[in-house]
Design a protein around this motif. Structure first.
Motif, PDB file in Angstrom:
ATOM      1  N   ASP A 285      26.946  44.053  43.017  1.00  0.00           N
ATOM      2  CA  ASP A 285      27.158  42.617  43.198  1.00  0.00           C
ATOM      3  C   ASP A 285      28.618  42.400  43.550  1.00  0.00           C
ATOM      4  OD1 ASP A 285      26.374  39.998  43.297  1.00  0.00           O
ATOM      5  OD2 ASP A 285      26.699  39.612  41.180  1.00  0.00           O
ATOM      6  N   ASP A 286      28.883  42.140  44.813  1.00  0.00           N
ATOM      7  CA  ASP A 286      30.233  41.846  45.285  1.00  0.00           C
ATOM      8  C   ASP A 286      30.378  40.325  45.285  1.00  0.00           C
ATOM      9  OD1 ASP A 286      32.723  41.874  46.400  1.00  0.00           O
ATOM     10  OD2 ASP A 286      32.072  42.417  48.412  1.00  0.00           O
ATOM     11  N   GLU A 287      30.959  39.817  44.219  1.00  0.00           N
ATOM     12  CA  GLU A 287      30.938  38.371  43.975  1.00  0.00           C
ATOM     13  C   GLU A 287      32.354  37.813  44.020  1.00  0.00           C
ATOM     14  OE1 GLU A 287      27.890  36.825  41.244  1.00  0.00           O
ATOM     15  OE2 GLU A 287      29.578  36.123  40.064  1.00  0.00           O
ATOM     16  N   LEU A 288      32.576  36.870  44.926  1.00  0.00           N
ATOM     17  CA  LEU A 288      33.874  36.222  45.081  1.00  0.00           C
ATOM     18  C   LEU A 288      33.798  34.842  44.439  1.00  0.00           C
ATOM     19  CD1 LEU A 288      34.483  37.101  48.858  1.00  0.00           C
ATOM     20  CD2 LEU A 288      34.905  38.506  46.837  1.00  0.00           C
ATOM     21  N   ARG A 289      34.562  34.659  43.382  1.00  0.00           N
ATOM     22  CA  ARG A 289      34.512  33.415  42.627  1.00  0.00           C
ATOM     23  C   ARG A 289      35.819  32.643  42.823  1.00  0.00           C
ATOM     24  NH1 ARG A 289      32.146  34.949  36.611  1.00  0.00           N
ATOM     25  NH2 ARG A 289      30.210  35.967  37.282  1.00  0.00           N
ATOM     26  N   ASP A 290      35.721  31.452  43.398  1.00  0.00           N
ATOM     27  CA  ASP A 290      36.848  30.527  43.503  1.00  0.00           C
ATOM     28  C   ASP A 290      36.493  29.287  42.702  1.00  0.00           C
ATOM     29  OD1 ASP A 290      38.153  32.264  45.238  1.00  0.00           O
ATOM     30  OD2 ASP A 290      37.262  31.360  47.013  1.00  0.00           O
ATOM     31  N   ASN A 291      37.178  29.077  41.583  1.00  0.00           N
ATOM     32  CA  ASN A 291      36.795  28.016  40.649  1.00  0.00           C
ATOM     33  C   ASN A 291      37.917  27.000  40.487  1.00  0.00           C
ATOM     34  OD1 ASN A 291      34.684  29.759  40.298  1.00  0.00           O
ATOM     35  ND2 ASN A 291      34.996  30.088  38.114  1.00  0.00           N
ATOM     36  N   PHE A 292      37.499  25.748  40.317  1.00  0.00           N
ATOM     37  CA  PHE A 292      38.436  24.688  39.946  1.00  0.00           C
ATOM     38  C   PHE A 292      37.937  24.028  38.666  1.00  0.00           C
ATOM     39  CE2 PHE A 292      38.823  24.889  44.633  1.00  0.00           C
ATOM     40  CZ  PHE A 292      40.153  25.300  44.700  1.00  0.00           C
ATOM     41  N   ILE A 293      38.811  24.056  37.657  1.00  0.00           N
ATOM     42  CA  ILE A 293      38.472  23.499  36.346  1.00  0.00           C
ATOM     43  C   ILE A 293      39.338  22.261  36.131  1.00  0.00           C
ATOM     44  CG2 ILE A 293      38.349  23.943  33.876  1.00  0.00           C
ATOM     45  CD1 ILE A 293      38.376  26.967  34.599  1.00  0.00           C
ATOM     46  N   PHE A 294      38.709  21.150  35.852  1.00  0.00           N
ATOM     47  CA  PHE A 294      39.419  19.894  35.626  1.00  0.00           C
ATOM     48  C   PHE A 294      39.424  19.622  34.125  1.00  0.00           C
ATOM     49  CE2 PHE A 294      37.318  19.844  39.750  1.00  0.00           C
ATOM     50  CZ  PHE A 294      38.404  19.682  40.597  1.00  0.00           C
ATOM     51  N   ARG A 295      40.569  19.875  33.482  1.00  0.00           N
ATOM     52  CA  ARG A 295      40.693  19.746  32.039  1.00  0.00           C
ATOM     53  C   ARG A 295      40.914  18.267  31.696  1.00  0.00           C
ATOM     54  NH1 ARG A 295      41.751  24.207  28.678  1.00  0.00           N
ATOM     55  NH2 ARG A 295      41.778  22.594  27.059  1.00  0.00           N
ATOM     56  N   LEU A 296      39.809  17.588  31.401  1.00  0.00           N
ATOM     57  CA  LEU A 296      39.865  16.177  31.072  1.00  0.00           C
ATOM     58  C   LEU A 296      40.638  15.948  29.776  1.00  0.00           C
ATOM     59  CD1 LEU A 296      36.141  15.309  31.914  1.00  0.00           C
ATOM     60  CD2 LEU A 296      38.123  15.230  33.443  1.00  0.00           C
ATOM     61  N   ASP A 297      40.523  16.903  28.847  1.00  0.00           N
ATOM     62  CA  ASP A 297      41.175  16.730  27.548  1.00  0.00           C
ATOM     63  C   ASP A 297      42.689  16.819  27.632  1.00  0.00           C
ATOM     64  OD1 ASP A 297      41.067  19.479  28.159  1.00  0.00           O
ATOM     65  OD2 ASP A 297      41.204  20.026  26.043  1.00  0.00           O
ATOM     66  N   GLN A 298      43.225  17.168  28.822  1.00  0.00           N
ATOM     67  CA  GLN A 298      44.676  17.210  29.003  1.00  0.00           C
ATOM     68  C   GLN A 298      45.192  15.900  29.607  1.00  0.00           C
ATOM     69  OE1 GLN A 298      46.627  20.087  28.070  1.00  0.00           O
ATOM     70  NE2 GLN A 298      44.651  20.403  27.068  1.00  0.00           N
ATOM     71  N   GLY A 299      44.302  14.913  29.755  1.00  0.00           N
ATOM     72  CA  GLY A 299      44.704  13.631  30.306  1.00  0.00           C
ATOM     73  C   GLY A 299      44.662  12.513  29.270  1.00  0.00           C
ATOM     74  N   THR A 300      44.866  11.297  29.725  1.00  0.00           N
ATOM     75  CA  THR A 300      44.932  10.123  28.842  1.00  0.00           C
ATOM     76  C   THR A 300      44.228   8.945  29.501  1.00  0.00           C
ATOM     77  OG1 THR A 300      46.961   9.190  29.790  1.00  0.00           O
ATOM     78  CG2 THR A 300      47.228  10.912  28.107  1.00  0.00           C
TER      79      THR A 300
END
Length: 889
Positions: A285-300
């Motif tokens: 399995d040649d798997e290319l992972r490009d992820n974007f994580i939006f950390r809501l808990d780091q906002g206000t």
């Protein structure tokens, strides 16, 4: 070195299969051109042929089985064993990236199903949960799903055993060459799909038989995938489930399955024979992972109140809202997963008058790899002015989305600016880069001997069987990794690693991005390692080794009566386990042993020539998986997971009752129905929660927020259910009523399995004892096949549906008298369905063309936490189409 050599051999074998297939097809067409007027097509009915053979074997069996037989030319209609077995009654499948992988028998957990080749149980690369997707169907002439547990079977066979009878040269008359070559497309991502195999068989001098096969399967694809989790615990309003983060997982992958096998049989005479076989499977399995994580808990909120504060919780909606100054975490993870199995057996069959003997010596090697040539982490700066304002919309649990805006204003009065549609307009510089090499490796040695004697007991013909088995299995995990951390100015950004390829999926992301360039990114990380700027990590925390030695013996008998027979006996197994792992800098070693007894009895009553009643009482025990028995924690930065071992987990014990009625109404018509029940003790459950500890933090990486899983024993429980199956065609009805003959080609196969289960979980931390369904079980599994088979044409439309099933047990707590999930709570897979279509047409006695369409409904796979209204993941894989040719000479 062994792995590289094995991989090279498999690639050569697979390439050889393709070359021979193409050459053979050229010969076939040339022969047709020269003698087209002399061709006489004898129309085959492959599904009817295989069904007729399977029903005859099933009817004559002394225990409850379901059988899948190759057709008259030795072919099964599906690409791998998981897909093939998934067509049988009472069988459900679990998929990975849309490909059938694990087998659920009668709705039960996957680890209750064992795998064997020619009657010899083998270990799977992943452990006790047997993988079936990397075993090509071309290897099998017969697959028997043994649902009745008898003493000659391993004690950890609970729901049943899938026994694959491999092809043998003496199955055919003389030389035989068969195979297929298919090519197609995957709609999501627009990748190619290739499916091929080649089988050669011959008998020399009526004594020596040889069968060799090679197969190659691959597909390129992209996926749609988002995750919204974990849900944060709060005491302000625990009925509000706010998600910590939302993640878009942009995967591109190429998946390959290769195999090569050889079997040699030598007959000394009609009563004595020996054989040697090697079966090698390889999954890449040649798997290319490009992820974007939006950390809501780091906002206000707009006034600067934290996302986790009482002000935010009271004033906002967890499914639709706006977070100011949330953080973007970017990730690049290239997974180069290799899973391999090589099982090598020598054995013999001997008969002396009424005594028969069978023996096997086996060595099996497996690799469960997790190489990650690239792992990179990116993170937004600390200033909220450089971070996005995120508008989240989780109201549709299948289409969770975010919109990104610029952020302005001051700390206590933040302002949502213009919408940003290119995520690279935000800053999220590189914070770390590195790689990882490693995996889990298993070596298993087995010796097995079985004897049977035809005699009498109390005046009745009785076959006495006895035998023994010794197996020694050792599984160990090892890895090495390098990391370089970044901070300050001049740090690389996403743009440095980006390609010119835009999004290949079908989701509405509300932003654009560029996939990363594999060659550029790998060269960058390789350079860090080569020039010494990436530092080698201490990976002893992820080292472990677990050993298991089983010494087993059994005795059983089959006593025959005018009305049928009774099969009865017992098995005893002595199991020794040892494990070692590092806890800190200290090597911890543990040992344990146990002796288990498995009595069973089965009644097979011929109520009529065409009607059988089968009743069985069985005992079994499933043990925790090898890695679950290690005495430490291990972690994965690329998956952001932590798992814990429990060397003191006790075996889960089961006592079962089966009652089935089988009606063999005709050569192609079969009806069965039955009840089953299993009483459970010390149920093994997979627990899940946020790790919440700092003990594994190192190298500037905070692992306290990773998802944790671990195994433990729960209380008692039960599983009960009902199974029904019908298979038939219109042929007899059409003939008896004088209808047009073309109507006789219609047929159907229908099966349904309905189960209910209950497991009692003890009181923990003030949370009252509660009951759950057994993990891995669905309340219902349906299989429907509509078939038309006539004049050399075979059409099949197959549909499977299964209701939700539990994946893991989560943590809960009591607040103001109510019980609420901590984080996600119990995690479930939502209902799953797949519809496939296949068409085959027999051009002549040697050539057949085919077309397969898979995943026609394109339903997504969905997970949720605690309740279905709290989705945590959704992924979709797209439809797939393959067409080609099969040949047989």
């Amino acid at each position: 070195m062994i792995m590289r050599t094995q991989t090279a051999l498999l690639r050569r074998a697979s390439a050889f299969a393709l070359v021979i297939a193409a050459a053979t097809m050229g010969v076939a067409h040339a022969e047709d051109d020269n003698a087209v007027t002399d061709v006489v097509v004898t129309a085959r009915r492959p599904l009817a042929e295989s069904q007729a053979v399977a029903l005859q074997i099933q009817k004559n069996s002394d225990s409850l089985v379901s059988v899948l037989s190759a057709d008259a030319v030795g072919a099964l209609p599906d690409q791998n064993i998981a897909f093939a077995v998934g067509r049988l009654p009472g069988v459900g499948v679990e998929r990975d990236q849309g490909q059938a992988r694990y087998i659920n028998l009668r709705g039960a957990p996957v680890y209750w199903t064992t795998l064997s080749f020619d009657g010899l149980s083998v270990v799977s690369p992943e452990g006790r949960s047997s993988r079936f997707d990397n075993i090509p169907s071309a290897i099998a002439s017969l697959i028997t799903v043994e649902k009745a547990i008898v003493p000659s079977m391993p004690g950890d066979t609970v729901a049943g055993n899938v026994d694959i009878r491999t092809r043998r040269a003496f199955d055919y008359n003389g030389q035989k060459i068969s195979g297929k070559l298919g090519m197609g497309r995957v709609k999501l991502g627009g990748g190619d799909e290739i499916d091929s195999n080649l089988v050669y068989s011959n008998v020399f001098g009526d004594k020596l038989g040889i069968v060799a096969q090679a197969s190659y399967y691959s597909r390129e694809m992209a996926t749609d995938n988002w995750e919204t989790d974990p849900y944060l615990s709060n005491t302000v309003d625990p009925s509000k489930h706010f998600a910590r983060e939302h993640e878009n997982k942009h995967y591109r992958l190429t998946r390959e399955n290769m195999s090569a096998s050889i079997r040699l049989d030598y007959k000394f005479d009609d009563n004595n024979s020996i054989f040697a076989s090697t079966i090698n499977t390889y999954y890449h399995d040649d798997e290319l992972r490009d992820n974007f994580i939006f950390r809501l808990d780091q906002g206000t909120d707009a006034a600067g109140a934290s996302y986790t504060s009482a002000a935010y919780i009271n004033g906002n909606n967890p499914t639709f809202g706006t977070v100011y100054g949330a953080r973007i975490n970017g990730r690049i993870d290239y997974r180069d997963t290799k899973e391999a199995m090589s099982t090598n057996t020598v054995g013999g069959e001997h008969r002396w008058n009424k005594l028969s003997a069978s023996w096997r010596l086996n060595y099996t090697y497996t690799q469960d790899g997790r190489d990650t040539p690239v792992t990179m982490a990116f993170q937004s700066p600390s200033s909220f002015l450089l971070r996005p304002t995120v508008e989240y919309d989780f109201r549709n649990g299948d289409v969770n989305t975010v919109k990104l805006f610029s952020t302005g204003g001051v700390t206590g009065a933040r302002v949502k600016g213009a919408q940003i549609t290119n995520i690279e307009d935000f800053q999220f510089p590189l914070t770390s880069a590195g790689n990882l090499k490693g995996g889990d490796y298993t070596n298993a040695y087995t010796a097995k001997a079985d004897f049977d004697y035809e005699g009498e007991l109390a005046g009745h013909e009785t076959k006495f069987e006895f035998g023994g088995l010794w197996t020694d299995r050792t599984k160990k995990s090892r890895e090495s990794s390098f990391t370089r951390n970044y901070s300050g100015s001049g740090v690389p950004t996403w743009a440095q690693f980006a390609s010119n390829i835009g999004y290949l999926g079908s989701q509405n992301l509300n932003y654009t991005f560029r996939y990363t360039n594999k060659e550029t990114t790998e060269a960058f990380v390789d350079g860090l390692v080569r020039d010494g700027t990436a530092i080698k990590n201490d990976t002893t925390a992820n080292y472990w080794r677990v050993g298991e030695t089983i010494t087993a013996g059994y005795a059983m008998a089959t006593t025959r009566f005018d009305w049928g027979n009774i099969v009865y006996g017992a098995r005893v197994e002595h199991i020794e386990n040892e494990g070692q792992a590092y806890v800190g800098s200290r090597l911890v070693k543990v040992k344990s042993d146990d002796t288990l007894y498995y009595p069973s009895a089965h009644l097979n009553w011929n109520l009529r020539e065409d009607l059988k009643l089968r009743v069985g009482v069985t005992t079994s025990a499933s043990r925790a998986d090898f890695d679950d028995l290690r005495p430490n924690y291990t972690y994965s930065d690329s998956n952001q997971t932590v798992s814990g071992g429990n060397p003191y987990a006790k075996p889960e014990r089961q006592v079962g009752l089966d009652t089935y009625l089988e009606w063999y109404a005709g050569r192609e018509t079969f009806v069965s129905a039955g009840f089953f029940y299993k009483d459970l003790k010390d149920v093994l459950v997979q627990t899940s929660r946020t790790f919440g500890e700092t003990t594994l933090n190192s190298g500037g990486v905070d692992r306290s927020g990773y998802a944790y899983t671990g195994i433990d024993n729960a209380g008692e429980g039960h599983l009960q259910g009902f199974e029904a199956f019908f298979s038939g065609t219109a042929e007899t009805f059409v003939q008896s009523h004088g209808l047009p003959s073309w109507l006789g080609g219609f047929g159907t196969r229908l099966s349904g399995t309905w189960t209910s289960s209950k497991v009692t979980l003890p009181s923990v931390g003030g949370v009252p004892a509660r009951t759950i369904s057994l993990l891995g079980t669905s309340d219902a599994v349906y299989n429907v096949q509509a078939i038309y088979e006539k004049y050399g044409l075979t059409l099949r439309l197959a549909y499977q549906y299964r209701t939700p099933w539990g994946q893991s047990v989560g943590a809960y707590r009591t607040i103001n008298g109510g019980t609420y999930a901590t984080d996600n709570g119990d995690i479930f897979w939502d209902s799953d369905e797949e519809m496939d279509f296949s068409a085959r047409y027999q051009v002549n006695k040697n050539v057949e063309v085919f077309f397969d369409a898979s995943n026609l409904t394109n339903q997504g796979a969905r997970r949720y936490g605690d309740q279905s209204r709290y989705p945590i993941e959704f992924e979709r894989f797209g439809r797939r189409y393959v067409g080609g040719v099969r040949f047989n000479f």
